[in-house]
Design an enzyme around this catalytic site. Structure first.
Site, PDB file in Angstrom:
ATOM      1  N   TYR A 252     -10.997  -5.082   2.882  1.00  0.00           N
ATOM      2  CA  TYR A 252      -9.968  -4.549   4.050  1.00  0.00           C
ATOM      3  C   TYR A 252     -10.940  -4.568   5.140  1.00  0.00           C
ATOM      4  O   TYR A 252     -11.761  -3.524   5.483  1.00  0.00           O
ATOM      5  CB  TYR A 252      -9.423  -2.923   3.504  1.00  0.00           C
ATOM      6  CG  TYR A 252      -8.409  -2.745   4.384  1.00  0.00           C
ATOM      7  CD1 TYR A 252      -8.595  -2.701   5.904  1.00  0.00           C
ATOM      8  CD2 TYR A 252      -7.246  -2.020   3.934  1.00  0.00           C
ATOM      9  CE1 TYR A 252      -7.653  -1.998   6.615  1.00  0.00           C
ATOM     10  CE2 TYR A 252      -6.247  -1.561   4.901  1.00  0.00           C
ATOM     11  CZ  TYR A 252      -6.517  -1.751   6.164  1.00  0.00           C
ATOM     12  OH  TYR A 252      -5.478  -1.187   6.846  1.00  0.00           O
TER      13      TYR A 252
ATOM     14  N   GLU B 111       0.794  -1.032  -0.038  1.00  0.00           N
ATOM     15  CA  GLU B 111       0.157  -0.187   0.007  1.00  0.00           C
ATOM     16  C   GLU B 111       0.950   1.192  -0.008  1.00  0.00           C
ATOM     17  O   GLU B 111       1.659   1.449   0.939  1.00  0.00           O
ATOM     18  CB  GLU B 111      -0.725  -0.002   1.276  1.00  0.00           C
ATOM     19  CG  GLU B 111      -2.155  -1.018   1.205  1.00  0.00           C
ATOM     20  CD  GLU B 111      -2.889  -0.726   2.352  1.00  0.00           C
ATOM     21  OE1 GLU B 111      -3.818  -1.534   2.442  1.00  0.00           O
ATOM     22  OE2 GLU B 111      -2.573   0.223   3.162  1.00  0.00           O
TER      23      GLU B 111
ATOM     24  N   ASP C 250      -6.300   8.775  10.427  1.00  0.00           N
ATOM     25  CA  ASP C 250      -5.162   8.091  10.812  1.00  0.00           C
ATOM     26  C   ASP C 250      -4.685   8.583  12.407  1.00  0.00           C
ATOM     27  O   ASP C 250      -5.109   9.661  12.804  1.00  0.00           O
ATOM     28  CB  ASP C 250      -4.032   8.395   9.879  1.00  0.00           C
ATOM     29  CG  ASP C 250      -4.274   7.662   8.541  1.00  0.00           C
ATOM     30  OD1 ASP C 250      -3.864   6.465   8.625  1.00  0.00           O
ATOM     31  OD2 ASP C 250      -4.129   8.236   7.536  1.00  0.00           O
TER      32      ASP C 250
END
Lengths: 408, 276
Positions: free
Chosen positions: B186, B61, B72
């Protein structure tokens, strides 16, 4: 009792749930989708539930102090050379600004959803104070994210939030300002989504926030409409409000959107001048982009990175803007202009001297525009200014900016 | 396993499904490191991509930094701001990929937020990304159903669109998410932002097993995996293990060499070999 949320019929029939024309949407991490669905469902039920509306109404009346007056500013008219000019006195609300309409509404909704913990972002601290106030009232845990720089600059509001029982968490990532505080609030929400409701402070963010926050503030426009019809027997020729995220503007615009003869004018912060790049004029010179869950006009650099905003007024210091404003801009229903720091500071003084009202620096941008454009704004009927907040919070800042030292 | 090619002409990349199939044939899971383009420099990112491929990573990635990384945690935020501060751009990230592609066939997922690629022009971005050698695109803030038009641009441009599933995703929504997804699903190991955690949730393996009954695509698990032991546990139920913040952390402490050694350790952990 009033219907708090009439959807604007000018919107296209399809996709009205999440968008205003092309703008808005739900550009968020997958983790939040369930919470947004839950919120949307709860809000859809609440907005037509007579018990919810009655409680909201009662709190606006007896806790917030609504309806707020519509005051004719005769000395301001004299100075501007045209009239009539009316002030919608949102500064007289509890906590000193319009912000509390939304935090009471969302606080009630959080309680309805069984969420016991509230988070919020704040720039200057006004929304943080309004959220902390609602949380005290409803007995909810309250965490407010605030840029580390703003925590320093707005120590008084930090203490105010703490007095009200909230915890203030300084955010020092990114640019340490409102957009980063918003990022951090979203991170908290992603992490604690099951227990927590996020009371966003403006008509921004993913659906259903922009519509819901607008609806909670639409009481401003509904009262204005009733009041102006009573004193003038006609609709306003123009309605003027300052725009950062745009909640006070959306609140007063919304009930007039269908009245094509009413000019709607949003005033952004030109900061040190739009040509300097140090400003917050997203609608005037930004480009459509995605920040905090919505597609809307956005200040960004040539690589699609969000550009820092600037304004003497912390409440306008945000690189994005509510998606419905982007839609009103592109359809031409509302027009958006920008006023710089210096003009806003002059208007701050003039309003204080002429009407005995110290306005918020945010509001001072809209006042500056009216002082310059009063003739045009009153040509088709009275002009109404949304006096969105009082300026006590800005007094020390203005003294500093004008070289009077830290006398306060 | 990565084929190295001594010439400088682009190496034909493998597909994501090949990468999973190759591991599955040996009863193993794919190792999927996240690398932030431009942290601490473009050259270091390239070196780390190469080291990762050599250490047994199956899919990479490559993160394109964005000024407002709201999904994040602190570690990847730090890497992001440092990369942006050092001048990394969308084009710069594609250039790193192009250089990697001259020697390696390891499939690459470009990982970013919507705004930088929207501003670039999504159609142009997808075309240039494909030319640079990307196989797939993952946009953190483009959940299923949010913008079918943009998703179509990605697919029609020939990139697989990777979608995320969260523990909060309603069961009734899973088919909608799986329907338009490409490459792999994912699965976010927990509610929250990216970042290392000391413990994985106990329910994780059960959730992955339940998900497997509903979707055909390979399932990769990420968020919070930071040790060979955790990687081994996740690899027991999932088809792929994503490691991001822990790798950034190793890169900060031990440079490319340390980060590569960490990936080799994870690889051994996942393959059930003794962990030193």
């Amino acid at each position: 009792m009033t219907d708090i949320a009439t959807p604007a019929p000018t919107l296209p029939a399809a996709d009205t749930r999440h968008r205003f024309g092309a703008f808005g949407g739900r550009y968020v991490p997958e983790t939040l989708i369930a919470a947004l669905d839950q919120l949307e469902e709860a809000y859809e039920e609440a907005r037509t539930d007579p018990a919810f509306l009655a409680e909201f109404d009662e709190l606006l009346r007896n806790f917030v102090g609504r309806p707020t007056p519509l005051f004719r500013a005769r000395r301001l008219e004299e100075e501007a050379g045209a009239g009539p000019i009316y002030l919608k006195r949102e500064d007289l609300n509890h906590t000193g600004a319009h912000k509390i309409n939304n935090t009471i509404g969302q606080g009630l909704l959080a309680r309805r959803m069984g969420k016991k913990r509230i988070i919020a972002e704040t720039g200057a601290g006004q929304h943080g104070v309004a959220t902390a106030t609602a949380c005290a009232l409803f007995d909810l845990e309250c965490v407010v994210y605030m840029g580390a720089e703003d925590v320093e600059r707005q120590a008084l509001n930090v203490f105010r939030m703490e007095l009200l029982g909230a915890e203030v968490r300084p955010v020092s990532s990114g640019t340490s300002t409102l957009k980063d505080a918003t990022n951090e609030a979203i991170r908290d929400w992603v992490t604690n989504v099951e227990s927590t409701h996020y009371i966003i402070g403006s008509v921004v963010g993913p659906a259903p926030f922009p519509r819901m926050v607008r609806d909670f503030h639409a009481v401003i426009g509904r009262e204005t409409r009733e009041q102006i019809l009573e004193v003038e027997g006609r609709l306003p020729g123009s309605v003027v409000a300052c725009v950062g995220g745009g909640s006070n503007a959306m609140g007063i615009f919304h009930p007039f959107v269908d009245d094509a003869e009413v000019r709607l004018v949003g005033v952004e912060a030109a900061g040190e001048g739009v040509e300097t790049g140090r400003h917050s004029a997203s609608l005037s010179v930004g480009e459509p982009g995605i920040l905090h869950g919505a597609l809307s006009y956005l200040l960004q650099d040539s690589d699609g990175q969000v550009a820092p905003a600037h304004s003497v007024s912390a409440g306008l210091d945000y690189p994005g803007v509510g998606p419905e404003h982007s839609h009103l801009r592109d359809t031409g229903r509302a027009c958006y202009v920008a006023v710089d720091d210096q003009a806003a500071l002059r208007a701050f003084h003039r309003m204080s001297e002429l009407e005995g009202i110290i306005p918020a620096l945010e509001t001072a941008h809209a006042i500056a525009y009216i002082l310059n454009e009063a003739k045009a704004l009153t040509s088709a009927g009275p002009c109404v200014l949304n006096l969105s907040g009082r300026g006590d919070k800005d007094v020390a800042h203005v003294a500093r900016v004008e070289g009077r030292g830290s006398l306060l | 396993m990565p084929a190295t090619n001594p010439s400088t002409s682009p190496t034909a990349p493998r597909t994501l499904s090949d990468a999973f199939a190759a591991r599955r044939a040996h009863g193993q899971a794919a190792l999927i490191p996240y690398i932030c383009a431009g942290f601490p420099t473009a050259d270091a990112s390239l070196a780390l991509m190469e080291a990762a491929a050599e250490a047994g990573a199956d899919i990479l990635e490559l993160g394109i930094p964005f000024s407002d990384p709201l999904a994040d945690g602190p570690t990847i935020q730090r890497a992001t701001f440092e990369a942006l501060g050092a001048g990394m751009t969308v084009r710069g990230a594609l250039e790193i990929l192009r250089r990697f592609r001259t020697r390696y066939d390891t499939p690459v997922v470009l990982f970013t937020y919507l705004n930088p690629v929207h501003h670039f022009g999504l159609t142009d971005f997808v075309r240039e990304a494909k030319e640079a050698g990307a196989q797939a695109l993952l946009l953190t803030d483009l959940p299923a159903g949010a913008d079918a038009g943009l998703e179509a641009v990605v697919r029609e441009g020939g990139l697989e669109l990777i979608r995320l599933l969260a523990p909060t995703t309603a069961r009734t929504r899973i088919p909608e998410v799986a329907e338009g997804a490409g490459g792999f699903l994912y699965y976010i190991s927990r509610t929250g932002v990216t970042g290392a955690r000391t413990a994985l949730r106990e329910e994780l393996a059960r959730e992955v097993e339940a998900l497997r009954k509903e979707v055909a695509l390979p399932i990769a698990v990420g968020f919070g995996i930071s040790t060979p032991e955790q990687a081994r546990l996740v690899a027991a139920s999932a088809d792929g293990v994503v490691v991001g913040s822990a790798l950034v952390d190793r890169l900060e402490k031990g440079g490319v060499e340390g980060a590569g050694a960490f990936l080799a350790e994870l690889r051994r952990g996942m393959d059930g070999e003794a962990v030193s």
